[in-house]
Design an enzyme around this catalytic site. Structure first.
Site, PDB file in Angstrom:
ATOM      1  N   ASP A 210      14.185  75.270 143.237  1.00 18.21           N
ATOM      2  CA  ASP A 210      14.526  76.588 143.777  1.00 18.21           C
ATOM      3  C   ASP A 210      14.820  76.537 145.275  1.00 18.21           C
ATOM      4  O   ASP A 210      15.105  77.560 145.895  1.00 18.21           O
ATOM      5  CB  ASP A 210      13.369  77.562 143.508  1.00 18.21           C
ATOM      6  CG  ASP A 210      13.732  79.019 143.786  1.00 18.21           C
ATOM      7  OD1 ASP A 210      14.848  79.427 143.436  1.00 18.21           O
ATOM      8  OD2 ASP A 210      12.897  79.732 144.365  1.00 18.21           O
ATOM      9  N   SER A 234      15.881  85.068 144.311  1.00 17.42           N
ATOM     10  CA  SER A 234      16.098  84.562 142.957  1.00 17.42           C
ATOM     11  C   SER A 234      15.765  85.662 141.955  1.00 17.42           C
ATOM     12  O   SER A 234      14.751  86.350 142.094  1.00 17.42           O
ATOM     13  CB  SER A 234      15.207  83.342 142.696  1.00 17.42           C
ATOM     14  OG  SER A 234      15.449  82.327 143.639  1.00 17.42           O
ATOM     15  N   GLN A 284      20.561  79.441 137.484  1.00 13.88           N
ATOM     16  CA  GLN A 284      19.877  80.533 138.172  1.00 13.88           C
ATOM     17  C   GLN A 284      20.878  81.607 138.576  1.00 13.88           C
ATOM     18  O   GLN A 284      21.999  81.307 138.979  1.00 13.88           O
ATOM     19  CB  GLN A 284      19.177  80.017 139.431  1.00 13.88           C
ATOM     20  CG  GLN A 284      18.387  81.076 140.184  1.00 13.88           C
ATOM     21  CD  GLN A 284      17.843  80.564 141.511  1.00 13.88           C
ATOM     22  OE1 GLN A 284      18.539  80.622 142.529  1.00 13.88           O
ATOM     23  NE2 GLN A 284      16.628  80.039 141.503  1.00 13.88           N
TER      24      GLN A 284
END
Length: 296
Positions: A210, A234, A284
């Site tokens: 991430d 996110s 993502q």
């Protein structure tokens, strides 16, 4: 900036401790956040801790995929409670659902599937031909060149010891970025040996996955998150683990963003070992909301 190998090794130990959740009941676990004076919990931390919680209820099986949603910003000042639902224990696959809770509300949820090791058909995409990490400047060298131009609170955040070493192949200026194509290649590894444990290595890579992915969809738009003009977060995160790997050995994280629309950017990533083995895939979607007048 801090340039201490010992501090970096300690940062890896701190990360491992961060992932070592406290069991408070059979299916309940408690995690904490590092004291880095940041406004919200880093998303990779919650992914890694939730995967640890799921692993604590699984025996002799390995995670092959996870799918997660970020629901609310995490509060770094209070513990996070992870509640595991033992959804299914089958002959070959095990399924777990994990809910992360703060202040009585869900901040994150994750579904993960685990499989007993077995063999089968095999093929993979080819690893991109990029410079090796030894031929690239490290993250500190890149940031040292701009440290004096950073706001003090951002400079302090950048200068802290980090458990993950990053070497971007095609870096973009942090402060005044020119628009670039929506793809990037990044080498990364844990800064200290962490051993062969499959679960720990997966959780560390889930944490690291991430760190740069959302940046990919911002690259074409020439805006820096340190400017205060960009709101980003996110929204969801998915990973597929294809083969075992060591998180303390260099992994190439090749990323692209095929689409941005509706204040959201979609990003994809592939993780390769140095010898070209594809070991994981990532996807993502993130919020990318611009405040102020965009560049002409």
């Amino acid at each position: 900036m801090t340039d201490s190998p010992e501090a970096d090794k300690n940062a890896v130990e701190d990360l491992i401790e961060l992932l070592d959740l406290e069991r408070i009941e059979m299916n309940l676990f408690r995690g904490h956040s590092p004291d880095v004076s940041w406004q919200r919990v880093f998303g990779g931390q919650v992914i890694g801790q939730a995967l640890v919680a799921a692993y604590r209820t699984v025996e002799e099986r390995v995670c092959h995929s996870l799918h997660a949603y970020f629901i609310r910003p995490g509060d770094p000042k209070v513990p996070i409670v992870y509640e595991v639902d033992r959804a299914r224990d089958g002959k070959s696959f095990t399924t777990r659902r994990v809910v992360a809770i703060q202040h009585g509300k869900q901040i994150f949820n994750l579904a993960a599937s685990f499989q007993s090791p077995e063999t089968g058909f095999e093929h993979q995409s080819t690893m991109p031909d990029v410079p090796q990490p030894e031929d690239l400047p490290n993250e500190r060298e890149l940031r040292r060149a701009i440290e004096s131009r950073l706001p003090p609170e951002i400079a302090k955040h950048f200068s802290r010891p980090r458990p993950i070493e990053i070497r971007p192949v095609n870096p973009q200026d942090y402060i005044d970025p020119e628009p670039m194509e929506p793809f990037q290649h990044v080498w990364f590894r844990a800064r200290k040996s962490v051993g062969d444990d499959v679960a720990l290595n997966q959780c560390i890579v889930a944490y690291a996955s991430d760190m740069t992915l959302l940046d990919t969809c911002i690259r074409p738009h020439g805006v820096s998150w340190v400017s205060g003009k960009l709101q980003s977060a996110s929204l969801d995160h998915a990973m597929w683990f294809h083969a075992p790997f060591r998180s303390d050995e260099w992994l190439l994280y090749t990323q692209d963003s095929p689409s941005a629309s509706g204040a959201r950017g979609f990003n994809r990533g592939s993780l390769y070992t140095r010898d070209g083995k594809l070991v994981a895939s990532v996807a993502q979607e993130g919020l990318i909301r611009y405040h102020g007048k965009p560049k002409a």
